[in-house]
Motif scaffolding. Sequence first.
Motif, short mmCIF file in Angstrom:
data_model
loop_
_atom_site.label_atom_id
_atom_site.label_comp_id
_atom_site.label_asym_id
_atom_site.label_seq_id
_atom_site.Cartn_x
_atom_site.Cartn_y
_atom_site.Cartn_z
N LYS A 1 97.11 -1.07 31.04
CA LYS A 1 97.62 -1.63 32.29
C LYS A 1 96.49 -2.21 33.14
N GLY A 2 95.29 -1.71 32.88
CA GLY A 2 94.14 -2.16 33.68
C GLY A 2 93.70 -1.07 34.64
N ILE A 3 92.40 -0.74 34.59
CA ILE A 3 91.84 0.28 35.48
C ILE A 3 91.40 -0.40 36.77
N PRO A 4 91.86 0.10 37.93
CA PRO A 4 91.46 -0.55 39.19
C PRO A 4 89.94 -0.61 39.32
N ASN A 5 89.45 -1.72 39.84
CA ASN A 5 88.01 -1.91 40.03
C ASN A 5 87.80 -2.50 41.41
N PRO A 6 87.25 -1.78 42.41
CA PRO A 6 86.74 -0.41 42.30
C PRO A 6 87.86 0.62 42.11
N PHE A 7 87.50 1.82 41.60
CA PHE A 7 88.47 2.88 41.38
C PHE A 7 88.57 3.72 42.66
N VAL A 8 89.75 3.72 43.26
CA VAL A 8 89.91 4.38 44.57
C VAL A 8 90.31 5.85 44.39
N VAL A 9 89.58 6.75 45.04
CA VAL A 9 89.95 8.18 45.01
C VAL A 9 90.26 8.63 46.44
N ARG A 10 91.26 9.54 46.54
CA ARG A 10 91.60 10.12 47.85
C ARG A 10 90.66 11.27 48.15
N GLU A 11 90.55 11.62 49.44
CA GLU A 11 89.70 12.75 49.83
C GLU A 11 90.19 14.01 49.12
N GLY A 12 89.31 14.72 48.48
CA GLY A 12 89.69 15.97 47.80
C GLY A 12 89.94 15.77 46.31
N ASP A 13 90.20 14.53 45.88
CA ASP A 13 90.37 14.26 44.44
C ASP A 13 89.08 14.61 43.70
N LYS A 14 89.25 15.10 42.48
CA LYS A 14 88.06 15.43 41.68
C LYS A 14 88.09 14.63 40.38
N LEU A 15 86.93 14.10 40.00
CA LEU A 15 86.78 13.49 38.68
C LEU A 15 86.03 14.47 37.78
N THR A 16 86.48 14.63 36.55
CA THR A 16 85.70 15.43 35.60
C THR A 16 84.41 14.65 35.30
N PRO A 17 83.34 15.37 34.88
CA PRO A 17 82.09 14.65 34.53
C PRO A 17 82.34 13.55 33.49
N ALA A 18 83.23 13.82 32.51
CA ALA A 18 83.51 12.81 31.48
C ALA A 18 84.19 11.58 32.10
N ALA A 19 85.08 11.83 33.09
CA ALA A 19 85.77 10.70 33.74
C ALA A 19 84.77 9.88 34.55
N ALA A 20 83.86 10.55 35.23
CA ALA A 20 82.84 9.83 36.01
C ALA A 20 81.96 9.00 35.07
N ASP A 21 81.58 9.59 33.92
CA ASP A 21 80.79 8.84 32.92
C ASP A 21 81.56 7.63 32.42
N PHE A 22 82.86 7.84 32.17
CA PHE A 22 83.72 6.76 31.66
C PHE A 22 83.69 5.56 32.61
N LEU A 23 83.79 5.83 33.92
CA LEU A 23 83.77 4.74 34.91
C LEU A 23 82.38 4.12 34.99
N ARG A 24 81.35 5.00 34.97
CA ARG A 24 79.99 4.48 35.09
C ARG A 24 79.64 3.57 33.91
N ASP A 25 80.04 4.00 32.70
CA ASP A 25 79.76 3.18 31.51
C ASP A 25 80.38 1.80 31.64
N ARG A 26 81.53 1.72 32.31
CA ARG A 26 82.21 0.42 32.48
C ARG A 26 81.80 -0.27 33.78
N ARG A 27 80.82 0.32 34.46
CA ARG A 27 80.32 -0.21 35.74
C ARG A 27 81.44 -0.40 36.76
N ILE A 28 82.40 0.53 36.75
CA ILE A 28 83.47 0.48 37.75
C ILE A 28 83.07 1.43 38.88
#
Lengths: 261, 261
Positions: free
Chosen positions: B15-42
Amino acid sequence: MVLITESKLRSMINKGIPNPFVVREGDKLTPAAADFLRDRRIPIQNMRLVKKDKVSAGSRESLQIPVGVSNRHVHLAPEDVSALFGEGYSLMPLRELSQPGQFAAKEQVTLVGPKGIIQNVRILGPARGETQVEISNTDGYQLGIHPPTRLSGWIEDTPGLTLVGPKGCISLQKGVIVAKRHIHISDIDAQKYSLKDGDCLYLQSEGERQIIFADVMVRIHPNYRLDFHVDMDEGNAAGLKTGDMVKLIGKKGVFFSNREG
Amino acid sequence: MVLITESKLRSMINKGIPNPFVVREGDKLTPAAADFLRDRRIPIQNMRLVKKDKVSAGSRESLQIPVGVSNRHVHLAPEDVSALFGEGYSLMPLRELSQPGQFAAKEQVTLVGPKGIIQNVRILGPARGETQVEISNTDGYQLGIHPPTRLSGWIEDTPGLTLVGPKGCISLQKGVIVAKRHIHISDIDAQKYSLKDGDCLYLQSEGERQIIFADVMVRIHPNYRLDFHVDMDEGNAAGLKTGDMVKLIGKKGVFFSNREG
């Protein structure tokens, strides 16, 4: 009307050739004289722009300031001149800079960072107290270092870099900055335009990439020649070259009036 | 609070990953999810900034616009995809861009100019009508060409360049531009903030190299996502990165008020 010849320019070398080189309307440069200036990268500036300044003296709103775009460069402490170019070496002036007594030297060095190198980086003279390297953010990506934006001389807590010259190398522990944009102005001009040392100005560029620089710091000294210093990133973002003019449109967070852009 | 995992992000790829990826206050990304976004420069963007926009809807003066800094890139006509990558080749999406349907492709080419080359230049997809190369003024010095500043698609009277791919090369007769900065905005948002297609805006950046961009053109389309496009020179001059915000402070040559800088 004056004919400006190459030999006339050569006779000015010892006293210093103005940079930019100002010509009056009707003045002619011989092709050899134009080549002479081009070879030294000294831009030619039309007197009309300068006249505009003088006519409007006292009106802050129409102060026009010539732009100097600085490429990456290095200032060396005397002991680092020796380390890179040999014991007792003196820098050799290549061309005068806009500020009196400052010169671009013939000497160049290679910058070596953790991610890349940049060759043929100009040394500016004369030698000064502490070695300082001024690069753009673009250069920082190439080298792999990300220095803070600072006024010249303020190098605490800045990254280092390795410099390589023909006779040796030095590994700086600190001293790399991205130059904070600023104007140089004499005390007489500053008084005329009601500017104080440390004032923050709004300066507006013209042309196809018009920008308003929003925090341009004023540096005052009796010997300063009016000049707005930006780096290559800022010059390229605004489509500005050395010798172009920008306009003073505000001070201390306030525009002089609500104006046409 | 929501836990955002890598597998959740992977399920969004089609469907397409939003760029930038918006997170709400309190949302948590797992380290793997953060890496996933960083690798794609999002970049990850905090929801509070977005909320600020919504609260102030209707007030032009407080519109905040996310910045997208574009590095040099190439858009290819279908026949040029074939010439560079082989007959019948299709570009492979690497990551989604801020505008719906647009993507950075896995494919890269080398730009060859009269004075130098630039390797590993990203292709953006999908393929479009005419091939266009977007570079910065800094890149232009390296390549030895000096293209005009233009909005995308307006390539009459622009210089050419040679592109080299793994299966062939093309020598363009025209199509190289420096991108003119602009915002993308949906028709709904444009109406909310009283903006018309072609309006010229003043946008102000924050931070240590504060700049007011003085001629930012408005581009409106129902599918556009709010976004301010600048090139690397402009990003570096203002100290801006993708995901930073700029503020709308004026329109059509007039500031909304005489304000603190």
